[in-house]
Design a protein around this motif. Structure first.
Motif, PDB file in Angstrom:
ATOM      1  N   GLN A 155       2.316   1.649  -3.540  1.00  0.00           N
ATOM      2  CA  GLN A 155       1.331   2.155  -4.503  1.00  0.00           C
ATOM      3  C   GLN A 155       1.078   3.632  -4.298  1.00  0.00           C
ATOM      4  OE1 GLN A 155      -1.980  -0.485  -3.836  1.00  0.00           O
ATOM      5  NE2 GLN A 155      -1.380  -1.878  -5.490  1.00  0.00           N
ATOM      6  N   THR A 156       0.994   4.051  -3.043  1.00  0.00           N
ATOM      7  CA  THR A 156       0.817   5.488  -2.762  1.00  0.00           C
ATOM      8  C   THR A 156       2.006   6.283  -3.278  1.00  0.00           C
ATOM      9  OG1 THR A 156      -0.439   4.919  -0.770  1.00  0.00           O
ATOM     10  CG2 THR A 156       0.403   7.166  -0.948  1.00  0.00           C
ATOM     11  N   HIS A 157       3.188   5.754  -3.083  1.00  0.00           N
ATOM     12  CA  HIS A 157       4.389   6.436  -3.576  1.00  0.00           C
ATOM     13  C   HIS A 157       4.408   6.488  -5.107  1.00  0.00           C
ATOM     14  CE1 HIS A 157       8.603   7.586  -3.983  1.00  0.00           C
ATOM     15  NE2 HIS A 157       8.790   6.536  -4.764  1.00  0.00           N
ATOM     16  N   ALA A 158       4.041   5.388  -5.742  1.00  0.00           N
ATOM     17  CA  ALA A 158       4.046   5.359  -7.214  1.00  0.00           C
ATOM     18  C   ALA A 158       3.012   6.314  -7.795  1.00  0.00           C
ATOM     19  CB  ALA A 158       3.786   3.933  -7.701  1.00  0.00           C
ATOM     20  N   GLU A 159       1.859   6.417  -7.150  1.00  0.00           N
ATOM     21  CA  GLU A 159       0.830   7.330  -7.654  1.00  0.00           C
ATOM     22  C   GLU A 159       1.228   8.778  -7.506  1.00  0.00           C
ATOM     23  OE1 GLU A 159      -2.575   6.287  -5.440  1.00  0.00           O
ATOM     24  OE2 GLU A 159      -2.920   4.362  -6.488  1.00  0.00           O
ATOM     25  N   SER A 160       2.041   9.071  -6.504  1.00  0.00           N
ATOM     26  CA  SER A 160       2.489  10.453  -6.312  1.00  0.00           C
ATOM     27  C   SER A 160       3.607  10.844  -7.266  1.00  0.00           C
ATOM     28  CB  SER A 160       2.958  10.655  -4.872  1.00  0.00           C
ATOM     29  OG  SER A 160       4.094   9.842  -4.595  1.00  0.00           O
ATOM     30  N   GLN A 161       4.220   9.873  -7.965  1.00  0.00           N
ATOM     31  CA  GLN A 161       5.314  10.148  -8.883  1.00  0.00           C
ATOM     32  C   GLN A 161       4.776  10.427 -10.283  1.00  0.00           C
ATOM     33  OE1 GLN A 161       8.644  10.236  -7.894  1.00  0.00           O
ATOM     34  NE2 GLN A 161       7.842   9.976  -5.828  1.00  0.00           N
ATOM     35  N   ASP A 162       5.608  11.079 -11.062  1.00  0.00           N
ATOM     36  CA  ASP A 162       5.272  11.331 -12.466  1.00  0.00           C
ATOM     37  C   ASP A 162       5.328  10.005 -13.227  1.00  0.00           C
ATOM     38  OD1 ASP A 162       4.759  12.308 -14.925  1.00  0.00           O
ATOM     39  OD2 ASP A 162       6.591  13.509 -15.100  1.00  0.00           O
ATOM     40  N   SER A 163       4.262   9.660 -13.912  1.00  0.00           N
ATOM     41  CA  SER A 163       4.196   8.371 -14.606  1.00  0.00           C
ATOM     42  C   SER A 163       5.264   8.226 -15.680  1.00  0.00           C
ATOM     43  CB  SER A 163       2.804   8.193 -15.231  1.00  0.00           C
ATOM     44  OG  SER A 163       2.539   9.252 -16.146  1.00  0.00           O
ATOM     45  N   GLN A 179       0.828  -1.207   0.000  1.00  0.00           N
ATOM     46  CA  GLN A 179       0.000   0.000   0.000  1.00  0.00           C
ATOM     47  C   GLN A 179       0.862   1.256   0.000  1.00  0.00           C
ATOM     48  OE1 GLN A 179      -2.555  -0.438   3.404  1.00  0.00           O
ATOM     49  NE2 GLN A 179      -3.861  -1.976   2.416  1.00  0.00           N
ATOM     50  N   ASN A 216       5.671  -2.379 -11.076  1.00  0.00           N
ATOM     51  CA  ASN A 216       5.996  -2.447  -9.644  1.00  0.00           C
ATOM     52  C   ASN A 216       7.353  -3.106  -9.392  1.00  0.00           C
ATOM     53  OD1 ASN A 216       3.447  -1.356  -9.142  1.00  0.00           O
ATOM     54  ND2 ASN A 216       2.513  -3.389  -8.962  1.00  0.00           N
TER      55      ASN A 216
END
Length: 1238
Positions: A991-999, A988, A1061
């Motif tokens: 995922q929160t960290h990945a969503e906060s990053q630029d895709s 979790q 991931n």
């Protein structure tokens, strides 16, 4: 024999072969002696079949095996397991025990007198065997001390071909050569082996040396040959690079010096006796006297000569061994040296008690190892405990006092305790006496005898070695949680402060028989108040209990001091002193009645001795007989002081209640009940009301005779309380439904509800129909939201206690109508609490949450033995929506940071603000603990803990202990589910960290949030502790779930596209060091399912996979953990040929050419036919893999198992040592996780 040696042109080579006797588990000793044919054709055979080439080892023609000539007279039979084992060597006899020690030493002395060279060689071999050496000892004589090649012989060489190491050293007049295998295990020799047998061996070894010196002191000790050889031998061995030689010889040398010191003392006494006899005979006259004087003179000179030789021996051992080894890298050797020098100082202070020797103990007080520091402190205790030695310790004390004062803070508990005991001795005896010169100038004629000076000197002027600041620092250790240290500090405090009659204190007038005790009490109270730790009085009393038990049990003196008035004469206590004394009384009563230390100082004794039980019963009787009469008076005097009354009301719970009836003391019971009733009417403080309620509960036991009397008084009191509450409620409902309540009415309603709630907690008030009254108030608040907080909080408590009493009354015969009615009431109360979770007042929300958590825990764990039908109807598990509400409440009220406004506050306001923050933190911890209990006892889903674990590192200082305990408890109940919860928490967060990053840029591995995730994973891994086998499945499950998550959503053919991931592999790599090596191979095989080979992985985006793969292959001998130069994954089975270490103990040595060919084989994937160990290793590996698949089936599903067996066992050249180490691995656990009890 000496003349024969002097005639030799060529050195005589005496070569002795021996084998190490391996002990069975039953400590049986097997006799393994080499035949005389062991030396043939100029070659030496060791262990029966090891050949040494002529080029490396040239043996002289005179070489022969020397049998123990004295072994026949030294055979000792020792029964073991029904068999008789004969000991034929000194080592075997010493190993067997002390019973034959005296006789074996006598036999050896006789053998020495017959042929001292053979006997000495026997003794030399004894020391080598005690070192655990499995090698060969050679001794050769030399005639000239000026030979040029002597120093060249003192070398240490290594034979690469045979794997042997040679050490030459001097044992005058011999040069000894010790041969041992190069792979000799330095971590395994007799002195450090564990078990009772080897502990006994060490004691026997030390005793043998002492007995040997003792038996030789009257004969061969002074022949200038025996001791020179032994000292030279031990000095040479002590300089060896081999730990076993160095440790054993140092211990032997230190014990030898200790024994020699004892001989020196005996000689010194004999010399003084001879001198005194000489002086007596000299006063006589006559021819017989002259002859007697000549005899005494010769004897005195003989003693002087022996003393000179003994002194030379002592200097040789001290300078040759001690000075080199007291700073040895091995702590056991340093500890041995320091322990023995302390013994020398105590035994022979005239020679050793000076700064030249004391400095070594002082220096080693700073040693990094606790064992060495402990030996220093124990040695100093032996010195400071003797008054005649203390006066010579001035310089040492002034130099090292600060270090000793700081040592009670040592991280090792035993060192801290012994340091405190040493300071106690120093404070008792170490006084720097300074006599003023004026006494000698003006009062000298008064003291013509110098002995008078010695008697009055301590009373003229004395300056304590410990300053007031030192003492104040040491006094505070009475509050430490480690009880032995606290008790030692309690002794220091009692003897230094409490039992000492101070000059400042004046005996109180009219004190009578309590004068001295009163003075001690005032000192204790003043110390307690000055320490400003008013909530820790129980720790202070527990620390003093062993030393001041009689003084602390003088309750008559304490209560007399409390009841004394200023008008009665003497100085009365102030209010603060009275409060402190009452706390002390309560703590002493609890300590005497319960007999166990306070919380945090260890558990209570499970079994008390007969004497302890008798003392405890006597104390309880004494407490009861005294306070039955005195307590009502104290309650009457302090009835208006809530704090004092709350403490005094706790004393009756330690009564022996039968004394009321047996002693006909019912009159005093009426006085007590009357005072308690008066206190309940006066106070609304929670602590006072709860103490009063508990007092009634203790006195209302149905088994005692006073039950009816107390029950009648209790009923009257509750009737009055309910009458007052009903009047207030009637007035409340009549005034337009409560819209016009003034402050006075709110206060009276609050007090009445508080009193009823306090008594309802311990007493069943169901017959007063309290439930309906409180329900109406709460329903009104739900509809109108106009009730004050002071009314809502006790009303919630009253309704909660009412339902608990109803629930406790459910029995097997309860009708269904009652059960259904109770079920409706329970659900209604739960709805009320849920609605109050969103109340505008914070206190109401927190109270509703605490009650709801406790309520859910009680309902979900009903006793199924009482009524199964009732349990089925009343059992209640929280719904999903309720679980979400509880979790959301914790996140908002515990983990959400409140913004702090920067204000300029005064010092007093800052203290108040700090106190408020501490109270708020305590509330938050209580809320979190209540919710975590729901997780631990499976009231809510364990996955809910994932949200709690996220804050483990961030809030470690405030809530880390609660979260760690929750993790430990859940892991104990379900290892696999607990592991899944940990990995869910990390997923979790990722995922929160990945969503906060630029895709477009991907996951930033250098960001603070990602670093925090890795740190959290590292902390999680530390909680698994050292035992890898215990949590084997849990760790494997974490890797399995992590791998699946990392490759989740991977696109492309064969998974060659970058998974979104993939960076999660860096997170789970923190758990790789918790895997066993066989499990690492299984996890690696599972990883290979998701990785296509060959896989192009140039670029930083594939770095997580590389790092994770390397973490799995770390320290592997059969797999490569680096990428090839082509940028593709190396094959799984590729490995390098590990070095094949020769095992000399098995008697076989591979051919050199074959070994070199195997190590230089260019094709590493082709099996080597030469090294048979590789095939055996593959078989063992295959059987181990099958075993692992049975225990970790989730890592080997279906076809993967076949692939695992096929691919993973492509191990080529596996050394036997590597295979033996497959099942073990060093575990990295730092301080944070070291205290985790998993």
């Amino acid at each position: 024999m000496e003349q024969a040696f002097a005639c030799f042109v060529e050195p005589l080579l005496l070569q002795v072969h021996f084998a190490w006797r391996k002990l069975t588990k039953e400590n049986a000793v097997h006799d393994e002696t080499a035949p005389e044919s062991a030396v043939q054709n100029g070659s030496c055979v060791r262990n029966g079949n090891l050949k040494i080439t002529r080029e490396k080892r040239k043996v002289r023609e005179q070489c022969e095996n020397i049998r123990r000539k004295s072994s026949g007279s030294r055979r000792v039979s020792q029964p073991q397991n029904g068999e008789v084992v004969e000991a034929v060597t000194l080592f075997e006899v010493v190993s067997m025990g002390k019973r034959a020690m005296q006789s074996v030493v006598d036999d050896w002395v006789e053998a020495y007198k017959q042929d001292r060279n053979v006997a000495l060689l026997d003794l030399i071999n004894f020391f080598i065997q005690c070192s655990g050496c499995q090698g060969m000892v050679t001794a050769e004589m030399f005639q000239s001390l000026h030979k040029k090649d002597v120093m060249q012989k003192m070398t240490e060489t290594f034979d690469e071909e045979t794997g042997l190491q040679y050490k030459k050293f001097m044992a005058y007049p011999w040069i000894l050569t010790v041969t041992w295998p190069v792979d000799m295990d330095n971590e395994d020799y007799p002195l450090i082996r564990t078990g009772p047998y080897w502990k006994k061996f060490k004691a026997n070894f030390c005793e043998f040396i002492a007995v040997l010196v003792q038996q030789c002191q009257c004969s061969i000790l002074y022949d200038s040959y025996l001791m020179d050889t032994i000292i030279s031998l031990l000095t040479g061995l002590a300089d060896s690079m081999v730990r076993a030689f160095r440790h054993t010889s140092t211990l032997a040398a230190m014990k030898l010096l200790t024994a020699v010191v004892s001989v020196h003392l005996n000689l010194d006494v004999s010399k003084h006796n001879a001198q005194r006899l000489y002086e007596v005979e000299k006063r006589r006259s006559g021819k017989k006297t002259d002859y007697r004087l000549d005899q005494l003179e010769r004897k005195r000179k003989e003693y002087e000569q022996k003393l000179l030789e003994i002194q030379n021996m002592m200097n040789a051992v001290f300078k040759g061994t001690f000075l080199n080894r007291y700073r040895d890298v091995i702590p056991e050797i340093r500890a041995t040296c320091i322990e023995e020098i302390g013994s020398w100082i105590k035994t022979y202070p005239d020679a050793f008690l000076n700064d030249s020797y004391l400095k070594y103990i002082g220096w080693m007080l700073y040693d990094k190892q606790a064992e060495v520091r402990l030996k220093c402190l124990l040695g100093l205790q032996g010195i400071y405990s003797r008054k005649e030695l203390v006066s010579r310790m001035d310089l040492f004390t002034s130099r090292f006092k600060d270090r000793i004062v700081s040592m009670p803070l040592d991280k090792d508990h035993e060192v801290a305790v012994q340091a405190m005991k040493l300071l106690m001795l120093m404070s008792q005896f170490m006084l720097s006496w300074k006599l003023p010169s004026a006494i000698f100038c003006h009062r000298a004629p008064l003291f013509k005898n110098l002995e008078i000076y010695a008697e009055i000197l301590p009373f003229l002027n004395c300056e304590d070695v410990l300053s007031a600041e030192d003492c104040e620092t040491l006094y505070q250790f009475v509050y430490t949680t480690h009880r032995p240290l606290a008790v030692a500090a309690g002794e220091f405090l009692y003897k230094r402060l409490l039992s000492h009659e101070g000059d400042e204190e004046v005996q109180p007038k009219g004190g009578g028989k309590f004068g001295a005790s009163t003075d001690q009490l005032k000192r204790l109270i003043r110390f307690f108040l000055e320490s400003e730790l008013h909530k820790h009085v129980a720790y202070l009393i527990d620390s003093l209990w062993d030393w001041a038990g009689n003084f602390l049990k003088d309750w008559e003196c304490m209560t007399t001091l409390l009841l004394k008035n200023a008008e009665e004469g003497g100085e009365a206590l102030s209010d603060a002193h009275e409060s402190a004394l009452i706390e002390i009384i309560l703590a002493t009563v609890r300590e005497a009645a319960e007999g166990h230390p306070p919380v945090g100082r260890g558990a209570a004794k499970k079994f008390l001795s007969v004497k302890e039980k008798k003392i405890q019963l006597e104390d309880c009787t004494k407490i009861t007989e005294h306070f039955i009469m005195v307590l009502p008076q104290l309650l009457a005097k302090y009835s208006t002081d809530a704090q004092k009354v709350a403490n005094l009301l706790q004393i009756p719970q330690y009564y022996d209640l039968d004394v009321y009836s047996t002693g006909h003391l019912e009159k005093h019971l009426d006085d007590l009940l009357r005072e308690v009733k008066d206190i309940v009417d006066k106070h609304s403080d929670v602590s006072v009301l709860e103490a009063s309620s508990r007092t009634y509960y203790i006195l209302c036991s149905e088994e005692i005779a006073i039950y009816s009397q107390v029950d009648h008084a209790r009923t009257q009191l509750i009737d009055e309380l309910m009458r007052e509450l009903n009047q207030l409620l009637d007035g409340f409902w009549q005034k337009e439904e409560g819209f016009c309540m003034d402050a006075g009415e709110i206060s009276r309603m609050h007090s009445a509800l508080r009193r009823v709630a306090a008594f309802h907690n311990a007493h069943d008030l169901t017959k007063w129909n309290l439930y309906d009254k409180t329900l109406r108030l709460l329903v009104f608040e739900m509809e109108r939201r106009h009730l004050p907080v002071l009314v809502i909080l006790p009303t919630l408590q009253c309704m909660y206690f009412s339902l608990l009493w109803q629930l406790a009354a459910v029995s097997e015969n309860s009708p269904k109508e009652t059960l259904f009615s109770l079920r409706r009431e329970l659900r209604r109360f739960s709805q009320i609490c849920m609605s109050f979770l969103h109340h505008k007042e914070k206190d109401v929300r927190e109270q509703a949450f605490m009650i709801l958590c406790d309520w859910l825990l009680i309902l979900s764990h009903q006793d199924s033995n009482s009524n199964e039908e009732a349990v089925g109807l009343l059992d209640c598990l929280p719904s999903t929506s309720l679980q979400e509400k509880l979790l959301l409440f914790i996140q908002e009220h515990v983990f959400m940071e409140e913004e702090e406004e920067s204000k300029d506050l005064t010092e007093q306001e800052e203290r108040q603000d700090e106190s408020c923050k501490l109270d708020d933190l305590h509330k938050k911890r209580s809320l979190l603990a209540a919710y975590c209990k729901l997780i631990v006892y499976n009231v809510v889903e364990m996955t809910a803990a994932a949200e709690i674990y996220k804050y483990y590192v961030k809030t470690y200082n405030d809530f880390g202990d609660i979260i760690k305990e929750t993790l430990s408890k859940t892991r104990h109940s379900n290892k696999i589910q607990s592991a899944k919860t940990l990995i869910l928490c990390l997923q979790q967060l990722f995922q929160t960290h990945a969503e906060s990053q630029d895709s477009s840029s991907g996951v930033d591995f250098s960001s603070a949030s990602f670093t925090n995730m890795k740190e959290l994973a590292r902390r999680f891994s530390l909680t698994f502790g050292w035992d890898q086998m215990k949590f084997r499945e849990s760790v494997a499950m974490i890797h399995k779930e992590g791998i699946e998550f990392a490759f989740q959503g991977a696109a492309g053919v064969g998974g060659k596209c970058l998974p979104p991931n993939l960076g999660f592999l860096l997170i789970i790599s923190e758990f790789s060091n918790k895997l066993l090596k066989p499990d690492k191979r299984l996890v690696y095989a599972y990883l290979q399912r998701f990785v296509a080979e060959p896989l192009p992985c140039r670029g930083d985006e594939w770095q997580p996979l590389i790092c994770y793969r390397n973490s799995l292959l770390a320290n592997e001998d059969d797999e490569s953990s680096v990428l090839g130069g082509s940028g593709e994954w190396s094959p799984v089975g590729t490995s390098k040929m590990s070095s094949f270490k020769r095992k000399l103990s098995n008697g076989s040595l591979p051919e050199t050419s074959q070994t070199e060919a195997a190590s230089r084989a260019p094709d590493l994937q082709r099996a080597s036919p030469v090294v048979s160990a590789a095939g055996k290793g593959r078989k063992r590996l295959k059987s181990r893999e099958v075993h692992l698949q049975q225990h970790l089936p989730f890592l080997c599903p279906g076809g993967l198992r076949r692939r695992c067996c096929k691919d993973e066992i492509k191990t080529e050249a596996v050394s036997e040592e590597g295979q033996a180490e497959d099942t073990t691995e060093d575990v990295d656990v730092d301080v944070v996780g070291a205290d985790q009890d998993s």
